[in-house]
Design an enzyme around this catalytic site. Structure first.
Site, PDB file in Angstrom:
ATOM      1  N   GLY A  22       7.488  -3.941  27.271  1.00 31.94           N
ATOM      2  CA  GLY A  22       6.374  -3.231  26.651  1.00 31.94           C
ATOM      3  C   GLY A  22       5.010  -3.829  26.885  1.00 31.94           C
ATOM      4  CG  ASN A  28      -4.795 -10.346  23.634  1.00 36.43           C
ATOM      5  OD1 ASN A  28      -4.354  -9.216  23.519  1.00 36.43           O
ATOM      6  ND2 ASN A  28      -4.087 -11.337  24.134  1.00 36.43           N
ATOM      7  CG  LEU A  85      -0.435   0.075   2.605  1.00 34.88           C
ATOM      8  CD1 LEU A  85      -0.145   1.504   3.041  1.00 34.88           C
ATOM      9  CD2 LEU A  85      -1.438  -0.545   3.571  1.00 34.88           C
ATOM     10  CE1 TYR A  90       0.440  -2.903  16.170  1.00 34.36           C
ATOM     11  CE2 TYR A  90      -0.027  -3.438  18.464  1.00 34.36           C
ATOM     12  CZ  TYR A  90      -0.423  -3.376  17.142  1.00 34.36           C
ATOM     13  OH  TYR A  90      -1.684  -3.786  16.786  1.00 34.36           O
TER      14      TYR A  90
END
Length: 332
Positions: A285, A172, A53, A143
């Site tokens: 993280g 999740n 993309l 992220y």
């Protein structure tokens, strides 16, 4: 009208494409680089383009050849928290810079609706549980930061160009639609698929990363949602935008949290397998607790998850893993 699904050869994206084709109401166009996706996972009735993309000439070609596309559903992003800590520039380049290039072409081609796969990782360590859409977003890994930056870019593109957007902040994702051709496979890093691979005998044991979180059993707590329910939410979000509504974000989750040890015990119950486990150090993280309030999605979009308990989600994934002991890979 037609819908363009970016990342439609991946785990969640392939469920989305199947759902759109199943409804049969409009043309479905898929773009995927196949870096992590599988060509064979794309429904044969969808129009498929292999490409990135970020390649604007390629994307112009896709839109030019499909002028009836009025909405984009965007799944095409890297999504591994641990990897993002080690390779942050990879995530900002692919995820964030890729969004800029996409929106430029969408604006040029007059495509004004985008539903975006965001993440609970934008909240970082949340200030409140359950997490609301208004909870402050303070990511603690690249992220989550890359996804938050993508949301911000869409906000300003809406103001400047009128490209309306809905970020769907997932918690999740686990489970499999029994009719779909893909579940998580190949170098798996997510908890539940790895647990089921241990139950199959594909792996020797499951590693539980961290037992010193600020939770009842010391392992981190997450909210789980089924990809079939996510696909329905995306459809509802597209309809929401097409009706002329303003851009807004929605959390998507079951509103119930389960610790890693609770998931392990539920999987042992569903599969009837021992599933050996070993504790390891925390991954960098990872927040202690992420649980969504999805009341806004249920009220505004009319979203009604069908997989509303963790054992049902695990059972759907186990059914697929049991019938595909070697997983799914079309790369040979």
């Amino acid at each position: 009208m037609a819908i363009l699904v970016l990342g439609g050869a991946g785990y969640i994206g392939s469920h989305m494409v199947d759902r759109l084709v199943e409804k049969g109401q409009e043309k479905v166009v898929v773009v995927d680089s196949l870096v992590t996706g599988h060509r064979a996972a794309v429904h044969p009735d969808a129009i498929f383009y292999q490409g990135d993309l970020s390649d604007q000439d390629f994307m112009r070609k896709v839109f030019k050849e499909n002028p009836d596309v009025d909405a984009v559903i965007h799944f095409a992003a890297y999504s591994l928290v641990g990897e993002s800590m080690e390779k942050p520039l990879k995530y900002f380049d692919n995820n964030t810079a890729g969004m800029v290039k996409l929106l430029e072409v969408m604006n040029e081609c007059g495509v004004k609706y985008i539903v975006f796969s965001s993440t609970a990782a934008t909240y970082g360590i949340p200030e409140e549980i359950p997490i609301l859409e208004t909870t402050p977003q303070n990511p603690i890994n690249p992220y989550g930061e890359s996804k938050l930056m993508m949301e911000t870019i869409m906000k300003w593109s809406d103001q400047a160009y009128g490209i309306k957007y809905v970020p769907l902040r997932y918690f999740n994702v686990a489970g499999a639609n029994l009719m779909v051709r893909l579940v998580r496979t190949r170098s798996e890093t997510h908890l539940l698929p790895i647990i089921l691979q241990v139950a199959q005998g594909v792996r020797e044991k499951i590693m539980i990363f961290g037992d010193d979180y600020n939770t009842p059993d010391g392992t981190n707590v997450r909210d789980y949602v089924h990809p079939f329910d996510l696909a329905d939410a995306h459809l509802l979000a597209v309809e929401y935008l097409r009706k002329g509504n303003e851009s807004t974000a929605f959390n998507l989750g079951s509103s119930t949290g389960f610790s890693n040890l609770q998931i392990l015990e539920a999987a042992r119950k569903v599969t009837g397998k021992e599933i050996p486990a070993e504790k390891a150090d925390r991954r960098p993280g990872d927040p202690d607790i992420l649980i969504a309030s999805s009341e806004k999605a249920r009220t505004v979009l009319g979203w009604k998850p069908q997989f509303d308990n963790i054992e049902k989600i695990i059972a759907s994934a186990w059914a697929w893993h049991s019938s595909h002991p070697k997983g799914y890979d079309d790369r040979g």
